[in-house]
Each structure stands twice: as C-alpha cells, then as structure tokens.
Design an enzyme around this catalytic site. Structure first.
Site, PDB file in Angstrom:
ATOM      1  CE1 TYR A 166      -3.012   9.592   6.862  1.00 45.34           C
ATOM      2  CE2 TYR A 166      -3.907   7.496   6.126  1.00 45.34           C
ATOM      3  CZ  TYR A 166      -3.349   8.282   7.115  1.00 45.34           C
ATOM      4  OH  TYR A 166      -3.108   7.746   8.363  1.00 45.34           O
TER       5      TYR A 166
ATOM      6  NE  ARG B 298     -10.697  -4.670  15.604  1.00 45.58           N
ATOM      7  CZ  ARG B 298     -11.635  -4.186  14.783  1.00 45.58           C
ATOM      8  NH1 ARG B 298     -11.291  -3.330  13.827  1.00 45.58           N
ATOM      9  NH2 ARG B 298     -12.898  -4.555  14.901  1.00 45.58           N
TER      10      ARG B 298
ATOM     11  CD  GLN C 271      -2.830   1.309   2.344  1.00 45.79           C
ATOM     12  OE1 GLN C 271      -2.296   1.582   3.413  1.00 45.79           O
ATOM     13  NE2 GLN C 271      -4.135   1.145   2.213  1.00 45.79           N
TER      14      GLN C 271
ATOM     15  NE  ARG D   8      -9.003   0.075   3.189  1.00 49.39           N
ATOM     16  CZ  ARG D   8      -8.751  -0.211   4.459  1.00 49.39           C
ATOM     17  NH1 ARG D   8      -7.617   0.178   5.019  1.00 49.39           N
ATOM     18  NH2 ARG D   8      -9.616  -0.903   5.167  1.00 49.39           N
TER      19      ARG D   8
END
Length: 393
Positions: A174, A318, A101, A226
């Site tokens: 971002y 997770r 990424q 993404r």
C-alpha cells in the site's frame, strides 16, 4: 511449555496490555459503501473481544482517494466518529485494547472503487500484480503533504472515538510501502531516488501522527507500524532495506508489526540465510521497541515458539476467526476444546459477516481449514509467492 504470551506488558508510554496475544487486522469487507461501521462488524469484533490483549481492526482509509476495496472502513471525516466509538467500545471488553489500523491504498485501488478517479501513487508505474492493475497518477508535492495531514486527522478521530492506538499500514504494497519501494517509487525529487528520500514520506507520516497524539490526548495512546519485510519484484524491497527502515523508526513508534504468512518464514530472496524473519527483526528491535510476530499460529506451542524466537507479542489471525475464545481456553487449560477447523454451518454462530464469509471461501479456502475442504494445501508455508491472494487478510 511456556505460556509467557499470557503475561502482561506495559508500553513505555504507560499503556498496560493484559497479555501478549494480538488479533491482527483482517479484512471483513463489511462496512457500508461510504465506510461507516455496520452492526455486523461490531458483532464480529465483540465476539472476539475480551481475550486478546489487543485487537487491531481491518484497515480504515484516511483519504477518499485512498480507498482500496469495497466494504472498507473509513476515517476520512468526523461523521465516522460515532460508528467508530461503537466499534472501539465493542472491542474494549474485559480490558482488551482497541487499535485502529489506518492506511492509503495508493496504486492498489482501481478507478471503479474510486468512482471514476484514477488511483495515485509515488510514481506513474503499474503494480506487477494483479495483471489488470491500473496505471496510477504520480502524486504532486501538495497532494503528498495533504495525505500526511490526512493520516494525522485520522489519528485525531481515532482518539475521539476512544481507541487506544493506531497502526500505520506500511505493508502489503500500500501507499506507505509504495513510497519506500524502488519498485513503485522512481521519483527524482525530494520524495524519491535514494533510500533515505524514499523513506521521507513514511517518516513524516509517523511524525505528524505523533504530533497529533501529543496534542489531543493525555492518556497512553500507541502508534504502531506494520511492514512487509521483502518484495519479490526487481527492483524492490529487500530484507536489508526493511531492517534499515526499522532502525530509522524504532525510536518513533510504540511497536513494529510484521506482515508474513508463516512464523517460520526465512528470506524470500536470500536463500543462504536460514534465520527466521522474526529472529532477524527482533535482533534490531530488542531493547528499543516491541515486535509483533505473526504467521499461521494456531496452537499454544506455536505461540510460544514465536515468543521464543524474539517477538514480544504474538498475532493470531485466522485461528481467532475459527475460535473466538482461544485465549480464554488456553488460559484455563481447556486446550482440547479449541476449534482449529470450521464448518460453513458455524459461520453465523461465529458472527462472521456474510460478505466476509464469501471473501474467506474465495480467497482463503485452502488455509481456513473448512471441514468441507478435502485438499491438503499448505499455501502459506510451502508457497511464499505470489502474495496477492493474501494481501488483505
């Protein structure tokens, strides 16, 4: 229960993935100060390799001014390639595909992290969170063009390092998202204003990355994107904007990856629409480009629900920290042994880097399911905002 998430998938460019389970990008904060890969990171990824069809690394910055936090991977120069080769090799055990990424943090950085340099963004506008966000400097036309080249060069390095693809991080506020959002992009030149102009930067980044892939590899190499479906600020990205974005890029990328906290989530801003975000996006992507669904998936039946909702892949984050052999145990029918809680005493055994251990306890304590946590918080599902606490994981 259908376990079609264990079936293989072939991308249109010929890349074959052994199953539809994806380990999504999760921050480790464990790279060296200059962004080089550490042995702790390699051990962490290696322990989770071999099960998922794809593993996507935590973000790697493409420009020196794009670093977003300490301990972040970097792919800014060729000196990073040897370490990234070791990382790609560790991930690619037993046929797992390795995806790097890449991103630029933009205004989500600080002058401290940038060693005195002012953060940059589409416009000179502070982020609404955290409260101590710094005022960024608006990028010049020439600087924007250079960052587009930086994304392309980062892709070239990923190819040389042996990765099977790159994912463009256009989510979590971002830089790619900052240009697309009216909240952060209020320019009046060719890079801002209308929805179409705000999309120019992301589209040119995608084009430059695709050109680099075509130039430097004959092997199948995927380019993913993404995105965060919505922003809570006004003005800000709304669901219709993101669906428009998908329509513009779905013939330019190899997959689209949502960034949402729970696979059941509906719109944050349109309470009248009860359809899940995954189903709404899959309606636009089906037949064009595969969609990765995500969000608090722990059990096989939840993974099946994500697929039934229209996703082509299911990302498990997770839970793969807690249970590195999740895929293997599901495939063998050993469901009873799947670890859904984790003891702080097990973190070394699980090869979780020390800095990442602290990060998880500080920012994700209520959703990591620590055996020592007596709270009953369900933050991801019950409290959709604010997003700052889980912007990186």
């Amino acid at each position: 229960m259908s376990q079609n998430f264990l079936s293989s998938y072939s991308f249109s460019n010929g890349l074959n993935v052994k199953n539809r389970v994806v380990m999504p990008p999760m921050t480790t904060q464990s790279s060296f100060h200059n962004g080089m890969v550490t042995s702790d990171e390699i051990a962490y990824y290696a322990m989770r390799a071999g099960g998922p069809g794809m593993i996507i690394t935590g973000v790697a910055n493409v420009s020196a001014g794009g670093k977003g936090f300490e301990g972040e991977l970097s792919v800014t120069n060729d000196e990073m390639i040897p370490g990234l080769q070791k990382l790609a090799t560790a991930i690619k055990q037993d046929g797992t595909k390795a995806i790097l990424q890449i991103f630029h943090a933009g205004r989500k950085s600080t002058s401290s992290i940038l060693r005195g340099a002012q953060p940059v963004s589409a416009s000179a506008l502070k982020a609404s969170y955290p409260a101590d966000s710094e005022l960024p400097r608006a990028l010049t036309h020439e600087e924007i063009l250079q960052i587009i080249k930086d994304f392309a060069e980062a892709t070239r390095r990923a190819i040389l390092a042996g990765f099977d693809g790159v994912e463009l991080h256009g989510a979590n506020t971002y830089l790619l998202q900052q240009f697309f959002s009216e909240n952060s992009n209020q320019r009046s030149d060719e890079w801002g204003g209308s929805l179409e102009k705000r999309l120019k930067f992301p589209l040119l980044v995608i084009d430059s990355v695709n050109q680099m892939v075509k130039k430097h590899t004959q092997n199948p190499f995927v380019v993913g994107y993404r995105l965060s479906p919505e922003e809570i600020e006004t003005p800000g990205i709304r669901l219709a904007d993101s669906l428009y974005l998908v329509d513009q890029i779905k013939n330019k990328v190899d997959y689209i990856h949502l960034s949402i906290g729970n696979y059941k989530r509906t719109s944050l801003n349109d309470e009248a629409t009860k359809a899940t975000l995954i189903s709404q996006f899959s309606a636009r992507t089906k037949g064009f480009v595969p969609l990765i669904g995500i969000g608090s998936v722990e059990q096989p039946e939840e993974a099946a629900k994500v697929m039934a909702d229209g996703a082509d892949f299911v990302a498990i984050g997770r839970e793969l920290i807690r249970e590195p052999k999740w895929v293997q145990k599901v495939a063998s029918g050993d469901i009873a042994s799947i670890r859904t809680k984790v003891s702080p005493l097990d973190t070394e055994e699980l090869r979780i880097p020390s800095v990442m251990q602290d990060y998880l306890k500080e920012s994700f304590n209520s959703v990591m399911h620590y055996t020592t946590d007596t709270s009953t918080a369900q933050y991801y599902e019950d409290t959709p905002a604010p997003m700052e606490n889980f912007k990186k994981l």
